[in-house]
Write a protein that holds these residues in place. Structure first.
Motif, PDB file in Angstrom:
ATOM      1  N   CYS A  31     -17.058 -16.788-145.422  1.00 57.09           N
ATOM      2  CA  CYS A  31     -18.263 -17.356-144.380  1.00 57.09           C
ATOM      3  C   CYS A  31     -19.550 -18.318-144.634  1.00 57.09           C
TER       4      CYS A  31
ATOM      5  N   CYS B 128     -22.189 -16.113-145.168  1.00 57.29           N
ATOM      6  CA  CYS B 128     -22.835 -14.516-146.107  1.00 57.29           C
ATOM      7  C   CYS B 128     -21.540 -14.176-147.104  1.00 57.29           C
TER       8      CYS B 128
ATOM      9  N   HIS C  12     -18.722 -13.195-147.289  1.00 60.26           N
ATOM     10  CA  HIS C  12     -17.526 -12.958-146.803  1.00 60.26           C
ATOM     11  C   HIS C  12     -16.195 -12.876-147.292  1.00 60.26           C
TER      12      HIS C  12
ATOM     13  N   CYS D 245     -16.819 -13.713-138.195  1.00 60.89           N
ATOM     14  CA  CYS D 245     -16.988 -13.097-139.126  1.00 60.89           C
ATOM     15  C   CYS D 245     -16.372 -11.779-139.571  1.00 60.89           C
TER      16      CYS D 245
ATOM     17  N   CYS E  65     -20.709 -10.003-140.615  1.00 60.90           N
ATOM     18  CA  CYS E  65     -21.817 -11.069-140.476  1.00 60.90           C
ATOM     19  C   CYS E  65     -22.035 -10.992-138.960  1.00 60.90           C
TER      20      CYS E  65
HETATM   21 ZN    ZN Z   1     -19.974 -13.399-142.800  1.00 57.67          ZN
END
Ligand code: ZN
Ligand code: ADP
Ligand code: ZN
Length: 770
Positions: A447, A450, A452, A486, A489
């Protein structure tokens, strides 16, 4: 003392041993591998068996253990030697005796012998040549290829025709329909192909080849048995040297084992050996079933063959009188077994040679640090071949800095230099190979909002996106649909990084729509024979460009390839492994070696983000020695093999808590340490040089000093994989023998310890992958 004995060595259940008492009058002469006579069963019928283990621990009521009757006179049989070898493997690599036996002993399975199909030309050669001319006129590539092969060799194994020659079953049928060929069925264990030896086409050795073969032959005839390392660039004529030496040894009535990595076991190589040695050669590959392997070994036992060519497991061919073992591409990772016992074929070959009074020949263009180090310190004898045997020159190599390309606004995966050369080759109708170095690299999805990273729920590694819209775990095979947002988030900006082979293919097609492209990777080769089909198609110039991963860098010789592009050379440098630089150098050198194998000189473009790294600089100049100097310095500095020896202990369990409990009790060097002594310096870095007492000839005496370094137990990089938790311990020491003693102690520690009931303990000496 007690002996564990196997009464039927060719039986599937090698773990069925029976315990007997060793009578005191036999105690001095009894050893592993020996044949003995024992009373068996209720009626005490006399049987002969092999001793596989000697122990002082009785397995059942001592009053009921029968004594061995007598030892079988005469020299140790082949089977006995293999059992001794199994004991050596168990001691040096760690495993159960049963696992070691199963590794070295061919097992007869109660399966029906397979039949084998062969294709035979049944028309006169003249007629065949007429057909050939017709097929050539019609530009029918496959038929031409098939006909040419039949003219060369009248009988060819069916599997070779469909596999290595890439001929469709339909084409074979149509030939049969035309009355050109006959498909016959042979008993399996006969030779896989029939090819007439052809003396007249033998190459005359050049002066360096002759110097090498003469020196080794002379030492051999003088009774010297050594390990030789032949460092020769690709195409320098190493195989020619092996064949000359093999011929010399088999003329003396001895047998030879030749190991080659599976991937280099090409049709061309196979044919070369048959031409030279006829049907005294047998070839193995890893696709053979246990039963088929057994058949091959039966031929060796019966003395029907002199030469066995094959991968790692061919080492255990039961020849009566081994004179030489050759290991080509000695540096290949495939020579190390991935399952317990994790033996290395190089060291094991040297032990087999010692047991049989044989010599060992190692060969490579990019020797392993281990082998080259041994050659420099005089443990092996070194010979060098630094020119190509044929006229062809080494290619020119350009290094392109990808950071500079980006600065200049080039966002494509091809640098300006590479594009320029690709355009040129396509115009000239010469072939191109594009190599994507994918080792240690994951095409992961992350992502951008964020950070991830999408990971497999069963393993601790990132998922890779595939064209079919799925995310796949390359470790356990888990699949899930590609995510649109994601999961952490909710951002839509979740996507992949970097290019895989598919993206490379797409870019090529966009840029050069007229070019014919082949792609070779895990996806396109998963079907049986897929790998060979692609290589054969490219060899037959059915495509202009071949795109692939490490699979394309080895083996085949493509004379029309004059450009090799290495798209991201440093990917393999990011792997967290002390062999990363060595692997990068090997891959780059091998990939570069694919260019300009024919008459026209070749070029190579290495694209990289780290042009200053020594593995790239030395690969550019094709300078192995310069690479070795740098690399051995790094290994010395950080104390890695071959400067020291390293034992990796892997502790695994499904039960995370049990693993934690068991490993927390292990204190290497404190509650686990060889009785022969040795103090360990611990994590706080307290170092103390200590006398290590090494056992020699039954006596224990102080011999050498050693520093032992211990890391762990710690969580493995792949802490959770396939729902199994893993912890590791690394132990480093100068002395290999000392490490085997640590292994013994760890085995003992775990054996009767209740905490270890759910824990599996595995050993890996000098691991190839961390
Ligand atoms: Zn994210
Ligand atoms: P390597 O095993 O080092 O890659 P090979 O033995 O396969 O090298 O040789 C490369 C090519 O050169 C082969 O086509 C081989 O037939 C040819 N070759 C090897 N030695 C000679 C020689 N002395 N004279 C002519 N050709 C040779
Ligand atoms: Zn997984």
């Amino acid at each position: 003392m007690y002996a564990n004995i196997i009464v039927d060595i060719s039986h599937e259940q090698l773990d069925k041993t029976f315990q007997y008492l060793i009578p005191s009058e036999l105690e001095d002469q009894i050893q592993v591998g020996m044949q003995v006579n024992v009373p068996f069963g209720k009626g005490n019928r006399m049987l002969t068996g092999y001793i596989v283990e000697i122990t002082d621990i009785p397995e059942f009521d001592v009053t009921k253990i029968k004594p061995i009757t007598s030892a079988v006179e005469g020299k140790v049989k082949v089977e006995g030697k293999l059992i001794q070898l199994a004991a050596w493997i168990r001691q040096n690599y760690g495993s159960t005796m049963n696992q070691a036996l199963k590794t070295v002993i061919p097992i007869k399975e109660s399966v029906k012998q397979k039949e084998k199909k062969a294709i035979k030309l049944i028309i006169p050669i003249e007629k065949a040549k007429e057909y050939l001319a017709e097929f050539e006129r019609k530009h029918n590539g496959a038929r031409v290829r098939f006909m040419e092969s039949l003219i060369e060799d009248e009988i060819i194994e069916y599997g070779l025709v469909t596999g290595k020659l890439n001929i469709a079953a339909q084409t074979i049928k149509s030939f049969e329909g035309l009355g050109i060929i006959e498909i016959s069925v042979e008993e399996y264990y006969r030779n896989p192909i029939k090819i007439k030896p052809k003396d007249e086409i033998r190459n005359r050795l050049n002066s360096t080849q002759k110097y090498i073969t003469d020196s080794i032959k002379k030492e051999y005839d003088d009774g010297l048995r050594e390990t030789y390392l032949i460092h020769g660039i690709t195409g320098s004529g190493k195989t020619e040297v092996y064949m000359e030496l093999i011929e010399h040894v088999i003329k003396q009535g001895k047998q030879v084992i030749m190991l080659i990595p599976e991937i280099s076991l090409t049709y061309q190589t196979v044919i070369r050996f048959y031409r030279r040695f006829g049907d005294r050669v047998s070839i193995m590959n890893s696709r053979l079933s246990k039963g088929e392997r057994y058949d091959q070994f039966t031929r060796a036992l019966k003395g029907e063959i002199d030469i066995m060519i094959g991968p790692r497991s061919a080492l255990f061919t039961p020849f009566e009188n081994i004179g030489m073992i050759v290991i080509d591409e000695e540096h290949e990772g495939a020579y190390k077994s991935e399952n317990a016992p994790k033996y290395h074929a190089r060291e094991t070959a040297i032990e087999i040679a010692r047991m049989n009074n044989a010599s060992v020949i190692l060969g490579s263009a990019t020797p392993s640090l281990e082998a080259y180090n041994n050659a420099l310190t005089g443990k092996y004898k070194l010979y060098t071949l630094d020119e190509r045997a044929k006229e062809s020159k080494l290619p020119s190599v350009y290094v392109v800095d990808l950071r500079e390309e980006l600065k200049e606004g080039n966002r494509s995966i091809f640098s300006t230099k590479l594009q320029e050369l690709m355009t040129d080759r396509l115009e000239k109708k010469q072939q191109i190979m594009l190599f994507l170095n994918k080792r240690g690299y994951a095409g992961f999805i992350s992502c951008r909002a964020c950070g991830h990273v999408m990971k497999c729920p069963h393993c601790d590694i990132s998922l890779t996106s595939h064209n079919n819209g799925k995310l796949v775990c390359h470790f356990c095979g888990f699949e899930q649909p590609m995510v649109k947002a994601c999961p952490k988030c909710g951002s839509k900006y979740i996507s992949g990084f970097r290019a895989g082979t598919q993206q490379v293919e797409e870019s090529v097609k966009k840029m050069y729509p007229q070019a014919k492209v082949l792609r070779m990777d895990m996806d396109t080769t998963s079907k049986k024979g897929g790998h060979e089909k692609i290589l054969a198609a490219f060899f037959n110039q059915e495509a202009d460009i071949l795109i692939g991963t490490q699979m394309i860098v080895k083996g085949h010789d493509f004379p029309n390839v004059t450009l090799v592009g290495i798209l991201a050379a440093d990917m393999s440098l990011y792997a967290s492994d002390y062999r990363a630089a060595e692997r990068t150098f090997q891959l780059l050198t091998q990939a570069a070696g694919r260019s300009g194998r024919g008459e026209i000189a070749g070029e190579v473009v290495i694209q990289t983000y780290t042009p200053e790294h020594y593995s790239i600089i030395t690969a550019q100049s094709q300078d192995y020695k310069a690479f070795y100097e740098q690399e051995i310095m790094y290994r010395t500095l950080l104390n890695y093999p071959p400067v020291c020896n390293m034992l990796l202990v892997k502790l695994s369990s499904k039960d995370e808590k049990a693993l934690e409990t068991a490993t927390s009790t292990m204190k290497i060097g404190h509650n686990i340490k060889p009785k022969i002594g040795g103090v360990v310096h611990d994590e706080e870095g307290r170092k103390s040089e200590v006398k290590i007492e090494v056992e020699s000839e039954g006596k224990i005496e102080p011999k050498e000093t050693d520093n032992i370094q211990v890391i762990g137990p710690v969580n493995a990089t792949l802490y959770k994989a396939n729902d199994i938790y893993n912890k590791v311990i690394y132990i480093k020491a100068k002395s290999y023998q000392l490490l085997t003693k640590y292994k013994d102690e760890i085995e003992l520690f775990a054996k009767d310890n209740v905490d270890f009931r759910k824990i599996s303990v595995q050993f890996d000496f000098n691991p190839m992958n961390m």
